[in-house]
Every structure is written in C-alpha cells, then in structure tokens.
Design a protein around this motif. Structure first.
Motif, PDB file in Angstrom:
ATOM      1  N   ILE A  91       0.974  -1.038  -0.259  1.00  0.00           N
ATOM      2  CA  ILE A  91      -0.152  -0.607   0.248  1.00  0.00           C
ATOM      3  C   ILE A  91       1.371   1.309  -0.300  1.00  0.00           C
ATOM      4  O   ILE A  91       0.455   2.453  -0.718  1.00  0.00           O
ATOM      5  CB  ILE A  91      -1.147  -0.004   1.561  1.00  0.00           C
ATOM      6  N   CYS A  92       1.961   0.923   0.537  1.00  0.00           N
ATOM      7  CA  CYS A  92       2.779   2.478   1.350  1.00  0.00           C
ATOM      8  C   CYS A  92       3.753   2.752  -0.511  1.00  0.00           C
ATOM      9  O   CYS A  92       3.526   3.836  -1.118  1.00  0.00           O
ATOM     10  CB  CYS A  92       3.370   2.241   2.234  1.00  0.00           C
ATOM     11  N   LEU A  93       3.646   1.681  -1.178  1.00  0.00           N
ATOM     12  CA  LEU A  93       5.087   1.743  -2.801  1.00  0.00           C
ATOM     13  C   LEU A  93       3.242   2.108  -3.471  1.00  0.00           C
ATOM     14  O   LEU A  93       3.744   3.120  -4.307  1.00  0.00           O
ATOM     15  CB  LEU A  93       4.627   0.500  -2.468  1.00  0.00           C
ATOM     16  N   ILE A  94       2.534   1.558  -3.172  1.00  0.00           N
ATOM     17  CA  ILE A  94       1.489   2.799  -3.721  1.00  0.00           C
ATOM     18  C   ILE A  94       1.266   3.768  -4.003  1.00  0.00           C
ATOM     19  O   ILE A  94       0.894   5.161  -4.708  1.00  0.00           O
ATOM     20  CB  ILE A  94       0.226   1.725  -4.407  1.00  0.00           C
ATOM     21  N   VAL A  95       0.154   4.377  -2.712  1.00  0.00           N
ATOM     22  CA  VAL A  95       0.161   5.537  -2.188  1.00  0.00           C
ATOM     23  C   VAL A  95       1.488   6.194  -3.227  1.00  0.00           C
ATOM     24  O   VAL A  95       1.366   7.928  -3.640  1.00  0.00           O
ATOM     25  CB  VAL A  95       0.553   5.617  -1.375  1.00  0.00           C
ATOM     26  N   ARG A  96       2.912   5.693  -2.045  1.00  0.00           N
ATOM     27  CA  ARG A  96       3.918   6.795  -2.965  1.00  0.00           C
ATOM     28  C   ARG A  96       3.982   7.245  -4.286  1.00  0.00           C
ATOM     29  O   ARG A  96       4.588   8.304  -4.664  1.00  0.00           O
ATOM     30  CB  ARG A  96       5.142   5.957  -1.917  1.00  0.00           C
ATOM     31  N   GLY A  97       4.152   6.088  -5.322  1.00  0.00           N
ATOM     32  CA  GLY A  97       3.949   6.398  -6.272  1.00  0.00           C
ATOM     33  C   GLY A  97       3.527   7.397  -7.298  1.00  0.00           C
ATOM     34  O   GLY A  97       3.395   7.950  -7.814  1.00  0.00           O
ATOM     35  N   VAL A  98       1.896   6.794  -6.380  1.00  0.00           N
ATOM     36  CA  VAL A  98       0.571   8.274  -6.249  1.00  0.00           C
ATOM     37  C   VAL A  98       1.464   9.315  -6.793  1.00  0.00           C
ATOM     38  O   VAL A  98       0.560  10.082  -6.826  1.00  0.00           O
ATOM     39  CB  VAL A  98      -0.470   7.216  -6.593  1.00  0.00           C
ATOM     40  N   SER A  99       1.701   9.532  -4.731  1.00  0.00           N
ATOM     41  CA  SER A  99       2.783  10.977  -4.722  1.00  0.00           C
ATOM     42  C   SER A  99       2.713  11.593  -5.123  1.00  0.00           C
ATOM     43  O   SER A  99       3.677  13.122  -5.770  1.00  0.00           O
ATOM     44  CB  SER A  99       3.025  10.543  -2.912  1.00  0.00           C
ATOM     45  N   PHE A 100       4.824  10.852  -6.007  1.00  0.00           N
ATOM     46  CA  PHE A 100       4.922  11.474  -6.609  1.00  0.00           C
ATOM     47  C   PHE A 100       4.656  12.276  -8.509  1.00  0.00           C
ATOM     48  O   PHE A 100       5.145  13.420  -8.594  1.00  0.00           O
ATOM     49  CB  PHE A 100       6.205  10.619  -7.422  1.00  0.00           C
ATOM     50  N   GLU A 101       3.416  11.514  -8.663  1.00  0.00           N
ATOM     51  CA  GLU A 101       2.864  11.704  -9.599  1.00  0.00           C
ATOM     52  C   GLU A 101       1.861  12.638  -9.815  1.00  0.00           C
ATOM     53  O   GLU A 101       1.520  13.917 -10.562  1.00  0.00           O
ATOM     54  CB  GLU A 101       2.109  10.408 -10.680  1.00  0.00           C
ATOM     55  N   TYR A 102       1.258  12.891  -8.087  1.00  0.00           N
ATOM     56  CA  TYR A 102       0.097  13.866  -8.625  1.00  0.00           C
ATOM     57  C   TYR A 102       0.503  15.303  -6.957  1.00  0.00           C
ATOM     58  O   TYR A 102      -0.751  16.253  -7.505  1.00  0.00           O
ATOM     59  CB  TYR A 102      -0.648  13.148  -7.797  1.00  0.00           C
ATOM     60  N   ARG A 103       1.438  15.132  -6.990  1.00  0.00           N
ATOM     61  CA  ARG A 103       2.211  16.633  -5.982  1.00  0.00           C
ATOM     62  C   ARG A 103       1.796  17.541  -6.285  1.00  0.00           C
ATOM     63  O   ARG A 103       1.677  18.265  -6.817  1.00  0.00           O
ATOM     64  CB  ARG A 103       3.372  15.653  -6.077  1.00  0.00           C
ATOM     65  N   HIS A 104       2.546  17.056  -8.047  1.00  0.00           N
ATOM     66  CA  HIS A 104       2.901  18.770  -9.112  1.00  0.00           C
ATOM     67  C   HIS A 104       1.300  19.251  -9.556  1.00  0.00           C
ATOM     68  O   HIS A 104       1.483  19.665 -10.654  1.00  0.00           O
ATOM     69  CB  HIS A 104       3.558  18.453  -9.838  1.00  0.00           C
ATOM     70  N   LYS A 105       0.077  18.332 -10.068  1.00  0.00           N
ATOM     71  CA  LYS A 105      -0.701  18.576 -10.685  1.00  0.00           C
ATOM     72  C   LYS A 105      -1.809  19.490 -10.361  1.00  0.00           C
ATOM     73  O   LYS A 105      -2.259  19.515 -10.697  1.00  0.00           O
ATOM     74  CB  LYS A 105      -1.670  17.055 -10.611  1.00  0.00           C
ATOM     75  N   ARG A 106      -1.360  20.123  -9.162  1.00  0.00           N
ATOM     76  CA  ARG A 106      -2.630  21.084  -8.950  1.00  0.00           C
ATOM     77  C   ARG A 106      -1.727  22.447  -8.052  1.00  0.00           C
ATOM     78  O   ARG A 106      -1.109  21.964  -7.519  1.00  0.00           O
ATOM     79  CB  ARG A 106      -3.963  20.509  -8.109  1.00  0.00           C
ATOM     80  N   PRO A 107      -2.339  23.348  -8.248  1.00  0.00           N
ATOM     81  CA  PRO A 107      -1.131  24.969  -7.323  1.00  0.00           C
ATOM     82  C   PRO A 107      -1.828  24.624  -5.814  1.00  0.00           C
ATOM     83  O   PRO A 107      -0.937  25.523  -5.389  1.00  0.00           O
ATOM     84  CB  PRO A 107      -0.893  25.917  -8.559  1.00  0.00           C
ATOM     85  N   GLU A 108      -2.572  24.045  -5.330  1.00  0.00           N
ATOM     86  CA  GLU A 108      -2.956  24.435  -4.179  1.00  0.00           C
ATOM     87  C   GLU A 108      -1.930  23.881  -3.163  1.00  0.00           C
ATOM     88  O   GLU A 108      -1.264  23.306  -2.901  1.00  0.00           O
ATOM     89  CB  GLU A 108      -4.634  24.063  -3.891  1.00  0.00           C
ATOM     90  N   GLU A 109      -1.875  25.156  -1.886  1.00  0.00           N
ATOM     91  CA  GLU A 109      -0.266  24.969  -1.279  1.00  0.00           C
ATOM     92  C   GLU A 109      -1.053  23.594  -0.102  1.00  0.00           C
ATOM     93  O   GLU A 109      -0.142  22.528  -0.094  1.00  0.00           O
ATOM     94  CB  GLU A 109      -0.697  25.915  -0.274  1.00  0.00           C
ATOM     95  N   ASN A 110      -2.593  23.255   0.529  1.00  0.00           N
ATOM     96  CA  ASN A 110      -2.599  22.201   1.246  1.00  0.00           C
ATOM     97  C   ASN A 110      -2.429  20.894   0.162  1.00  0.00           C
ATOM     98  O   ASN A 110      -2.518  19.479   0.705  1.00  0.00           O
ATOM     99  CB  ASN A 110      -3.770  22.444   1.431  1.00  0.00           C
ATOM    100  N   TRP A 111      -2.654  20.621  -1.170  1.00  0.00           N
ATOM    101  CA  TRP A 111      -3.079  19.413  -2.711  1.00  0.00           C
ATOM    102  C   TRP A 111      -1.058  19.107  -1.872  1.00  0.00           C
ATOM    103  O   TRP A 111      -0.552  17.910  -2.192  1.00  0.00           O
ATOM    104  CB  TRP A 111      -3.457  19.857  -3.294  1.00  0.00           C
ATOM    105  N   GLN A 112      -0.147  20.245  -2.374  1.00  0.00           N
ATOM    106  CA  GLN A 112       1.127  19.846  -1.660  1.00  0.00           C
ATOM    107  C   GLN A 112       1.439  19.050  -1.202  1.00  0.00           C
ATOM    108  O   GLN A 112       2.476  18.333  -1.004  1.00  0.00           O
ATOM    109  CB  GLN A 112       1.967  21.093  -2.411  1.00  0.00           C
ATOM    110  N   ARG A 113       0.855  20.018   0.334  1.00  0.00           N
ATOM    111  CA  ARG A 113       1.948  19.893   1.245  1.00  0.00           C
ATOM    112  C   ARG A 113       1.140  18.163   1.591  1.00  0.00           C
ATOM    113  O   ARG A 113       1.775  17.997   2.247  1.00  0.00           O
ATOM    114  CB  ARG A 113       1.420  20.491   2.428  1.00  0.00           C
ATOM    115  N   ASN A 114      -0.278  18.302   1.308  1.00  0.00           N
ATOM    116  CA  ASN A 114      -0.616  16.260   1.745  1.00  0.00           C
ATOM    117  C   ASN A 114       0.428  15.232   1.093  1.00  0.00           C
ATOM    118  O   ASN A 114       0.131  14.318   1.070  1.00  0.00           O
ATOM    119  CB  ASN A 114      -2.137  16.044   1.096  1.00  0.00           C
ATOM    120  N   TRP A 115       0.856  15.571   0.165  1.00  0.00           N
ATOM    121  CA  TRP A 115       1.001  14.365  -1.101  1.00  0.00           C
ATOM    122  C   TRP A 115       2.970  14.307  -0.278  1.00  0.00           C
ATOM    123  O   TRP A 115       2.988  13.217  -0.672  1.00  0.00           O
ATOM    124  CB  TRP A 115       1.340  14.648  -3.198  1.00  0.00           C
TER     125      TRP A 115
END
Length: 333
Positions: A91-115
C-alpha cells in the motif's frame, strides 16, 4: 552447483540491488521532512530521484517474481505468514508512486503539502518494515511440518526484528543523505553532509549491534567476512562524507548495504526460511524449489533479459547525472 543454489544466489542479488537503489529513494523521501526547509528544497530532493525511482522498484518486482517461480513454497509461506506487513508495504509503495505523480498536478498549497507528507510516511514505513521482515526470515518463524506459517503478526514484533527495522531505516536514510549531497549544490548540499555525519554515527551503532547479534546466533566464517566488510565500509562512508568526498561516501554506503544483505543470505543458506519450531521443518533451497526444468527455463530467460535491464538503467543514471539546486527550480505560481 545445482540450479536451485544458483537461483538462491540470484534472488539474493536481486534483493541486494533493490535495497541499494531503493534504499536511497526511501532515504530521500525521509529527508523531505528532516532536511528540506521549504517547498522549493523539497522539490529539489524529489527531483534528485524523480527520473529513477520507478526504475529502482523493478528490482523488487524481479525479486518477488523470481522467488515465486524458483521457490514457490518459500513464496507461499512468506506471503501468507507476513501478509499484513507485506500488504502495508505494498500500500505504501502504491501511495508513494501516486504521490510523486500527483503532487504537482494542482497548485494549491494544501494539495501539495498532503502529497509531500505522503511521500515522507510511505518512504519511512517500508524502510522500517523491510528490516523487520528480513530480521524474522533470518531469525526463524513458526513453520510446521506442512510448510505453513502457524504464528501470528505479534510473533513478528520481537527485539531482533525491530532492531533490524531500525537498522534499515537509518541505513537507508544515511544512504539517501549521501545521495542528496552527491546530487545537489549550494546550502542544501552542505546541510546534507552535516546531517549524514549524525545519521551515519547512529546507523553505525545500530548496525554493529544487529550484525553482531546475527553473527553470534547464526553466523559462520563467510558471514563474518561479510560483516567486517559492512562495518569497515560504513566507517569509510562516514569518514568520506566528513571530508566532502560524496562520491566515495555513496560508494562505501552502497558496499555496506551489499555486504549486510550478503551476510543475511549467507546465514540463511541452505535454508530459505528457518523454522523456529523444528529445524527439520525449515524451508530449504532443496525442498522449497521448483522442478529442474522450470529453473532451467528461468535461467535462459534471466540470461537474456538481465543485461538489457542493466544497460537501460545504467543509461538512465548517466543521462540524469548532473547536480541540481534551488536555482534550478522555478518559483511556484
């Protein structure tokens, strides 16, 4: 040497490659909280592994697939007995991969901080749990005469395996810190070297205790040599980073990982999963392996595919070999 012995060695090599490469990946993920002071510095850290992190995970897939094909009884007992920790790692490896890809998809600070928080935790947790898992494999678990694990998840939480988890966590963090010092410029490089010294000293204390415990309980002359190499290499890595030789420090920290993993597999052989209930019930390279014909086909496939993978991955590291710093990161809009 029989083919099942050859595949035991090859699986050990695959796990070694995974821990060497994914080790600094996990370390960099942990450093997003320990080293980075702001979002731009976190972006620098993530960009150091951005082009290579997914390729590094290929080694895990190869190790798992090779274990399934070459030693099906080992694979079945391991994944049934260690179901919960291995599921958590997955689960961690799946979420980690998604985090790398999704982190920069939106500019909101909360979005990027959560990822970014997700990257930290999904790097720290597997780095610890891999040590717990391999600590239990070396120590031995409750396997009965039918080759089935009969313990529970609490049996996996013992002093030896927890110490193993702390060793992998600190060793991977040290490996990642040296990698950051090697791949960055400016103030972040200086702070990475300083942090590497502190993490390295903590790693040395924990690793010495864990490896000595391993050698005292299951070691022989070959594992003793591997232990000495691991300890000397770790000391050399700390000394090299202290004088600003990041390349040598990274090489020595890599040798430490290679030697430590080699020591664990040397203490295992000819077992692949010792039984703590009765030595006669242990899974070995003989009673847990596939048929000779299956191993022969696998050997031909591995001989053809492995050089291609190594060449491609080596080319990737060569292309993305240059250092980066905050001056290379565009300001966020």
């Amino acid at each position: 040497m029989e083919l099942h012995d050859v595949w035991f060695v090859l699986i050990a090599v695959l796990w070694t490659g995974y821990f060497f490469l994914e080790g600094f990946d996990f370390g960099v993920g942990v450093l997003t909280k320990l080293l980075a002071r702001d979002r731009k510095e976190r972006r620098v850290l993530i960009n150091t592994i951005g082009p290579v992190w997914d390729g590094n995970e290929v080694w895990l897939l190869s190790a798992g697939g090779a274990t399934f094909a070459a030693f099906p009884d080992w694979y079945a007992t391991l994944f049934s007995g260690f179901y919960l920790p291995l599921l958590l790692i997955l689960i961690c490896l799946i979420v980690r991969g998604v985090s790398f890809e999704y982190r920069h998809k939106r500019p909101e600070e909360n979005w990027q901080r959560n990822w970014e928080n997700a990257i930290f935790w999904t790097s720290l947790i597997p780095a610890f749990l891999w040590g717990v898992a391999f600590g239990n494999i070396v120590r031995g678990v409750k396997i009965d005469a039918q080759k089935e694990y009969v313990g529970n998840v609490l049996d996996l939480l013992n002093a030896y395996s927890i110490l193993g988890g702390l060793v992998t966590l600190t060793l991977f963090t040290f490996h990642g810190t040296v990698f950051v010092a090697l791949k960055t410029v400016g103030d972040i490089r200086v702070r990475a070297r300083a942090l590497a010294l502190r993490v390295g000293l903590l790693t040395a204390v924990l690793a010495l205790g864990f490896l000595t415990w391993t050698q005292a309980t299951r070691g022989d002359s070959a594992s003793l040599v591997a232990m000495i190499v691991a300890v000397v290499s770790l000391v050399a890595a700390i000394a090299a980073v202290r004088v600003g030789r990041e390349g040598w420090s990274f090489a020595f920290s890599g040798v430490t990982i290679v030697a430590a993993v080699a020591m664990l597999f040397l203490t295992l052989f000819p077992n692949v999963m010792p039984s703590s209930l009765d030595d006669a019930w242990s899974l070995t390279v003989t009673n847990a392996s596939s048929t000779p014909y299956t191993l022969k086909i696998m050997t031909w496939c591995a001989g053809i595919a492995t050089p291609v993978v190594l060449l491609y991955q080596g080319w990737t590291y060569w292309v993305f070999r240059k250092r980066i710093g905050t001056q290379h990161i565009a300001d966020a809009h």
